[in-house]
Write a protein that holds these residues in place. Structure first.
Motif, PDB file in Angstrom:
ATOM      1  N   ALA A   4      11.442 -67.931  33.972  1.00  0.00           N
ATOM      2  CA  ALA A   4      11.404 -69.236  34.329  1.00  0.00           C
ATOM      3  C   ALA A   4       9.940 -69.835  34.357  1.00  0.00           C
ATOM      4  O   ALA A   4       9.608 -70.754  33.728  1.00  0.00           O
ATOM      5  CB  ALA A   4      11.829 -69.186  35.617  1.00  0.00           C
ATOM      6  N   ASN A   5       9.095 -68.643  34.691  1.00  0.00           N
ATOM      7  CA  ASN A   5       7.624 -69.086  34.978  1.00  0.00           C
ATOM      8  C   ASN A   5       6.913 -69.122  33.539  1.00  0.00           C
ATOM      9  O   ASN A   5       6.007 -69.715  33.512  1.00  0.00           O
ATOM     10  CB  ASN A   5       6.920 -68.193  35.978  1.00  0.00           C
ATOM     11  N   ILE A   6       7.364 -68.048  32.614  1.00  0.00           N
ATOM     12  CA  ILE A   6       6.682 -68.123  31.447  1.00  0.00           C
ATOM     13  C   ILE A   6       7.020 -69.285  30.523  1.00  0.00           C
ATOM     14  O   ILE A   6       6.371 -69.896  29.942  1.00  0.00           O
ATOM     15  CB  ILE A   6       6.851 -66.874  30.655  1.00  0.00           C
ATOM     16  N   GLY A   7       8.380 -69.670  30.748  1.00  0.00           N
ATOM     17  CA  GLY A   7       8.878 -70.866  30.091  1.00  0.00           C
ATOM     18  C   GLY A   7       8.098 -72.093  30.669  1.00  0.00           C
ATOM     19  O   GLY A   7       7.902 -72.814  29.821  1.00  0.00           O
TER      20      GLY A   7
ATOM     21  N   GLN B 273      -1.374 -68.413  38.182  1.00  0.00           N
ATOM     22  CA  GLN B 273      -2.331 -68.299  37.207  1.00  0.00           C
ATOM     23  C   GLN B 273      -1.999 -66.971  35.971  1.00  0.00           C
ATOM     24  O   GLN B 273      -2.039 -67.376  34.899  1.00  0.00           O
ATOM     25  CB  GLN B 273      -3.584 -67.948  37.979  1.00  0.00           C
ATOM     26  N   ALA B 274      -1.468 -65.831  36.894  1.00  0.00           N
ATOM     27  CA  ALA B 274      -1.168 -64.817  35.988  1.00  0.00           C
ATOM     28  C   ALA B 274       0.097 -65.304  34.901  1.00  0.00           C
ATOM     29  O   ALA B 274      -0.068 -64.974  33.744  1.00  0.00           O
ATOM     30  CB  ALA B 274      -0.458 -63.708  36.847  1.00  0.00           C
ATOM     31  N   PHE B 275       0.963 -66.008  35.475  1.00  0.00           N
ATOM     32  CA  PHE B 275       2.085 -66.338  34.315  1.00  0.00           C
ATOM     33  C   PHE B 275       1.478 -67.287  33.297  1.00  0.00           C
ATOM     34  O   PHE B 275       1.962 -67.242  32.216  1.00  0.00           O
ATOM     35  CB  PHE B 275       3.206 -66.858  35.382  1.00  0.00           C
TER      36      PHE B 275
ATOM     37  N   ALA C 172      -0.285 -58.744  34.029  1.00  0.00           N
ATOM     38  CA  ALA C 172      -0.249 -58.215  35.198  1.00  0.00           C
ATOM     39  C   ALA C 172       0.088 -59.201  36.145  1.00  0.00           C
ATOM     40  O   ALA C 172      -0.842 -60.205  36.448  1.00  0.00           O
ATOM     41  CB  ALA C 172      -1.043 -57.164  35.745  1.00  0.00           C
ATOM     42  N   VAL C 173       1.148 -59.237  36.952  1.00  0.00           N
ATOM     43  CA  VAL C 173       1.531 -60.352  37.947  1.00  0.00           C
ATOM     44  C   VAL C 173       1.369 -59.773  39.528  1.00  0.00           C
ATOM     45  O   VAL C 173       2.064 -58.814  39.600  1.00  0.00           O
ATOM     46  CB  VAL C 173       2.766 -60.900  37.703  1.00  0.00           C
ATOM     47  N   PRO C 174       0.443 -60.102  40.099  1.00  0.00           N
ATOM     48  CA  PRO C 174       0.421 -59.711  41.462  1.00  0.00           C
ATOM     49  C   PRO C 174       1.763 -59.838  42.393  1.00  0.00           C
ATOM     50  O   PRO C 174       2.411 -60.868  42.220  1.00  0.00           O
ATOM     51  CB  PRO C 174      -0.842 -60.346  42.187  1.00  0.00           C
ATOM     52  N   ASP C 175       2.063 -59.010  43.427  1.00  0.00           N
ATOM     53  CA  ASP C 175       3.005 -59.289  44.354  1.00  0.00           C
ATOM     54  C   ASP C 175       2.465 -60.543  45.342  1.00  0.00           C
ATOM     55  O   ASP C 175       1.762 -60.397  45.976  1.00  0.00           O
ATOM     56  CB  ASP C 175       3.425 -58.027  44.964  1.00  0.00           C
TER      57      ASP C 175
END
Lengths: 263, 81
Positions: A21-24, A227-229, A201-204
């Protein structure tokens, strides 16, 4: 020529659907025309994460079986007009679709979109086989846990056998405070073991839970995960975006923003 | 990397890393723990054939290191300590 990317992991619950969902949303934010396909037939999730569960009329199986045209089944996202969802069927099972049908489906979507992103079900059975059949690129999602890494390694092997050349790793739910204390594997540790290239890398981040409670993506808001996504989406487009900032817990500005939000 | 060696040698992160490494290597080589023990016994037998070894003092530890780069064949190293 559109790119067909499968987002997979082997292990369940590592964040495939959230990542999809977030990359999209990230790619759509970067002005790409994107369709997300939920290939988990029988366990429909992506629509809920995106907050589109009330708009479904037709689904993937309807398209494959010819009950509707593909355009009729596509649902436009609430926030991004160039982001679409093709939902999965809730009442059928994996055997309703074959790898060949998935390939045909991707071909029929290709002229309309820049990116076709397939949200793969957990496991290595038919659902996985269906999802990877159409893909020419793969993102393997893992967390810094032994079980998730083991499954990711297995998946990478299967993707290579299936002839997918571009395989990247997404390390999800990393907690830099725990890594600093030595109580969690670092991104480098994971990369060392799996020997594939890192896409991000995506933080928790609790922002992810809050966003998915609302059925909205984190991309676009000021959370570190958002931001990471977005950075991952940029890297998919071929941009070189440094990792460093996010691994140290965000830029100074982001950390300050996070500090104020908490209060 | 820094955290898994040196002063943090026994943190849970380092343990996780070691476990993940062994599990992944065993999977790639399709070598189960029972076969691993059998291999250990056989290596001990071979060593005992040539050396005067006392089974109680001598301990054999097998570390299988397996590296795969994409498109390149596995390289297997077995260290005996």
């Amino acid at each position: 020529m559109s790119e067909v990317i499968v987002i997979t992991s082997g292990k369940g619950g590592v964040g495939k659907t959230t990542s999809t969902a977030n990359i999209g949303a990230g790619l759509a934010r970067l002005n790409k025309k994107v369709v997300l396909v939920d290939t988990d037939i029988g366990l429909r999730n992506l629509d809920v994460v995106m907050g589109l569960e009330n708009r479904i009329i037709y689904n993937l199986v309807d398209v494959v079986e010819g009950n509707c045209r593909v355009k009729q089944a596509l649902i436009r996202d609430k926030h991004y007009p160039n982001l679409y969802l093709l939902p999965s069927a809730q009442t059928r099972d994996k055997s309703a679709v074959s790898p060949e049908q998935m390939r045909k489906l991707a071909d029929s979507l290709a002229p309309m979109f820049d990116y076709i992103i397939l949200d793969c079900p957990a496991g290595i059975e038919q659902g996985f086989r269906n999802a990877i059949a159409a893909a020419n690129r793969a993102l393997v999602v893992t967390t810094p846990e032994v079980s998730a890494i083991r499954d990711a390694d297995r998946i990478i092997g299967l993707l290579e056998v299936a002839g997918i050349r571009k395989i990247d790793l997404l390390v999800n739910r990393i907690r830099m405070d725990m890594v600093r204390r030595g109580e969690m594997m670092s991104v480098e540790d994971v990369l060392d073991i799996l020997a594939v290239s890192l896409i991000g890398a995506v933080p928790d981040d609790e922002g992810i839970v809050i966003a998915s409670n609302h059925g909205e993506p984190v991309v676009g808001n000021d959370t570190i995960a958002g931001q990471a996504f977005l950075n991952i989406a940029r890297r998919l487009l071929g941009e070189t975006v440094p990792l460093a900032d996010l691994e140290s817990g965000g830029t100074l500005l982001q950390r300050m923003a996070a500090l104020f939000r908490r209060k | 990397m820094i955290h898994s060696q040196g002063k943090h040698a026994f943190t849970s992160g380092a343990i996780a890393r070691a476990r993940a490494q062994v599990t992944v290597a065993a999977d790639r080589l399709s070598c189960n723990p029972e076969e691993m023990r059998q291999m250990q016994r056989e290596v001990a037998d071979v060593l005992a054939k040539y050396l005067e070894l006392d089974g109680d003092i001598c301990k054999i530890r097998l570390d299988i290191v397996c590296r795969t780069d994409r498109g390149v064949q596995d390289v297997k190293t077995i260290q005996i300590k």
